[in-house]
Design a protein around this motif. Structure first.
Motif, PDB file in Angstrom:
ATOM      1  N   HIS A  32       0.791  -1.229   0.000  1.00  0.00           N
ATOM      2  CA  HIS A  32       0.000   0.000   0.000  1.00  0.00           C
ATOM      3  C   HIS A  32       0.823   1.279   0.000  1.00  0.00           C
ATOM      4  CE1 HIS A  32      -2.648  -3.185   1.590  1.00  0.00           C
ATOM      5  NE2 HIS A  32      -3.617  -2.531   0.964  1.00  0.00           N
ATOM      6  N   GLY A  33       2.109   1.136   0.199  1.00  0.00           N
ATOM      7  CA  GLY A  33       2.950   2.335   0.233  1.00  0.00           C
ATOM      8  C   GLY A  33       2.890   3.012   1.581  1.00  0.00           C
ATOM      9  N   THR A  34       3.786   3.975   1.767  1.00  0.00           N
ATOM     10  CA  THR A  34       3.881   4.635   3.071  1.00  0.00           C
ATOM     11  C   THR A  34       3.037   5.899   3.149  1.00  0.00           C
ATOM     12  OG1 THR A  34       5.824   5.841   2.317  1.00  0.00           O
ATOM     13  CG2 THR A  34       6.194   3.813   3.530  1.00  0.00           C
ATOM     14  N   VAL A  35       2.530   6.334   2.005  1.00  0.00           N
ATOM     15  CA  VAL A  35       1.730   7.550   2.030  1.00  0.00           C
ATOM     16  C   VAL A  35       0.318   7.194   2.484  1.00  0.00           C
ATOM     17  CG1 VAL A  35       0.843   9.466   0.671  1.00  0.00           C
ATOM     18  CG2 VAL A  35       3.075   8.511   0.166  1.00  0.00           C
ATOM     19  N   GLY A  36      -0.169   7.907   3.433  1.00  0.00           N
ATOM     20  CA  GLY A  36      -1.510   7.626   3.913  1.00  0.00           C
ATOM     21  C   GLY A  36      -1.653   7.926   5.368  1.00  0.00           C
ATOM     22  N   ASN A  37      -2.524   7.223   6.000  1.00  0.00           N
ATOM     23  CA  ASN A  37      -2.894   7.525   7.364  1.00  0.00           C
ATOM     24  C   ASN A  37      -2.259   6.527   8.319  1.00  0.00           C
ATOM     25  OD1 ASN A  37      -4.191   7.893   9.763  1.00  0.00           O
ATOM     26  ND2 ASN A  37      -6.158   8.368   8.813  1.00  0.00           N
ATOM     27  N   TRP A  38      -1.274   6.990   9.073  1.00  0.00           N
ATOM     28  CA  TRP A  38      -0.587   6.091  10.002  1.00  0.00           C
ATOM     29  C   TRP A  38      -1.512   5.645  11.127  1.00  0.00           C
ATOM     30  CZ3 TRP A  38       3.715   3.600   9.020  1.00  0.00           C
ATOM     31  CH2 TRP A  38       4.643   4.136   8.136  1.00  0.00           C
ATOM     32  N   ILE A  39      -2.418   6.525  11.533  1.00  0.00           N
ATOM     33  CA  ILE A  39      -3.321   6.189  12.640  1.00  0.00           C
ATOM     34  C   ILE A  39      -4.213   5.008  12.244  1.00  0.00           C
ATOM     35  CG2 ILE A  39      -5.161   7.057  14.117  1.00  0.00           C
ATOM     36  CD1 ILE A  39      -2.488   8.361  14.711  1.00  0.00           C
ATOM     37  N   ALA A  40      -4.661   5.021  10.991  1.00  0.00           N
ATOM     38  CA  ALA A  40      -5.566   3.957  10.547  1.00  0.00           C
ATOM     39  C   ALA A  40      -4.821   2.706  10.107  1.00  0.00           C
ATOM     40  CB  ALA A  40      -6.425   4.480   9.392  1.00  0.00           C
ATOM     41  N   LEU A  41      -3.525   2.846   9.873  1.00  0.00           N
ATOM     42  CA  LEU A  41      -2.734   1.731   9.314  1.00  0.00           C
ATOM     43  C   LEU A  41      -2.793   0.447  10.143  1.00  0.00           C
ATOM     44  CD1 LEU A  41       0.675   1.904   7.613  1.00  0.00           C
ATOM     45  CD2 LEU A  41       0.354   0.269   9.454  1.00  0.00           C
ATOM     46  N   PRO A  42      -2.556   0.507  11.454  1.00  0.00           N
ATOM     47  CA  PRO A  42      -2.509  -0.744  12.213  1.00  0.00           C
ATOM     48  C   PRO A  42      -3.792  -1.557  12.086  1.00  0.00           C
ATOM     49  CG  PRO A  42      -2.216   1.167  13.664  1.00  0.00           C
ATOM     50  CD  PRO A  42      -2.261   1.674  12.270  1.00  0.00           C
ATOM     51  N   LYS A  43      -4.915  -0.882  12.077  1.00  0.00           N
ATOM     52  CA  LYS A  43      -6.185  -1.593  11.958  1.00  0.00           C
ATOM     53  C   LYS A  43      -6.263  -2.284  10.599  1.00  0.00           C
ATOM     54  CE  LYS A  43     -11.014  -0.844  13.232  1.00  0.00           C
ATOM     55  NZ  LYS A  43     -12.065   0.165  13.481  1.00  0.00           N
TER      56      LYS A  43
END
Length: 252
Positions: A32-43
């Motif tokens: 998915h790449g590193t650009v995006g939402n870190w807060i939502a990533l773990p879920k």
DNA sequence: AACTGCACCAACCGCACTAGC
DNA sequence: CGCTAGTGCGGTTGGTGCAGT
């Protein structure tokens, strides 16, 4: 009322990352790449971790371009030079060192480089106003003692740069200490006209008193660590970046 | 061999900043 | 313009391993 926490600390895992978690995070970011939402990533990735923790793990450890292992002398010199110019802006310093992270540089500074200065292995040698060319490459010169090196620091910044937090040695050493004492204990000791500065045997503390011997005017600073005694004793190597706010200053 | 102190470094914490609404 | 969520950063903490006693 404080700021709301970034995640529910009760529900997220903390502490060291397992190889499985590393693999999960890596593969998710590869897809998915590193650009995006870190807060939502773990879920989304199926990790029981705080988003900040995921970001940190990626940036400081899992990123493919991270350089693991010891720092070279050239990197040391770059760090010294940049620190002299910008202080503890670790991310900015790290950005000049390919493959190094701010955390890496910060840890390296705190565990190794700071000691090199304090033990005299590296001497901070300020440049004069007439010698204020900021070196294009860091200048780390070996002293006659192969164990020792000197780092040349620019004497001042150009007017657009923030004031140097670092390396000029104390010009008005006693005044500096006096000011630190005053700011810490909240009273003025200006009546100490002729201060006598004495260094403890282990160089971890400094006492200031009026040479007239008035004990009520005596102040004491405990650094919690030792400076090279010879250097401190004549106050030749008190770098300005020594932050006196760390010192435990108390009236005697 | 057991204990202690220390060094190292990964990870956490909290604050500041920024972008989006 | 103010609020909030997200991000970045620097300082600090704590676990681990190693060296010295």
């Amino acid at each position: 009322m404080g700021r709301a926490p970034c995640c529910d600390k009760e529900k997220v895992k903390r502490g060291p990352w397992s190889p499985d978690e590393d693999a999960t995070l890596k593969s998710y970011l590869a897809t998915h790449g590193t650009v995006g939402n870190w807060i939502a990533l773990p879920k989304k990735a199926g990790l029981k971790r705080c988003g900040k923790s995921c970001r940190l793990r990626w940036l400081n450890y899992l990123r493919p371009d991270i350089k693991h292992g010891g720092f070279t002398e050239e990197e040391d010199a770059i760090i010294f030079t940049l620190y002299s110019q910008m202080g503890s802006r670790w991310s900015a310093i790290a950005s000049k060192l390919p493959g190094r992270t701010d955390n890496d540089v910060k840890n390296y500074w705190n565990t190794k480089l700071k000691k090199k200065i304090l033990t005299g292995i590296v001497k901070l040698k300020p440049m004069t106003e007439n010698d204020n060319t900021i070196p294009s490459t860091p200048s780390l010169t070996q002293s006659s003692n192969p164990q020792n090196s000197e780092i040349n620091f620019p004497a001042s910044q150009n007017q657009h740069s923030p004031p140097s937090p670092l390396p000029n040695m104390l010009d008005n050493k006693v005044d500096k200490i006096h000011d630190a004492v005053v700011s810490e204990i909240g009273t003025s000791n200006k009546s100490i006209i002729n201060p006598l500065v004495s260094i403890s045997q282990d160089s971890s503390s400094i006492a200031i008193q009026d040479q007239a011997g008035d004990e009520s005017m005596e102040s004491f600073m405990d650094f919690g660590f030792g400076f090279p005694h010879d250097d401190v004793n004549d106050l030749n190597c008190f770098p300005e970046w020594v932050d006196f706010s760390y010192a435990d200053i108390k009236p005697n």
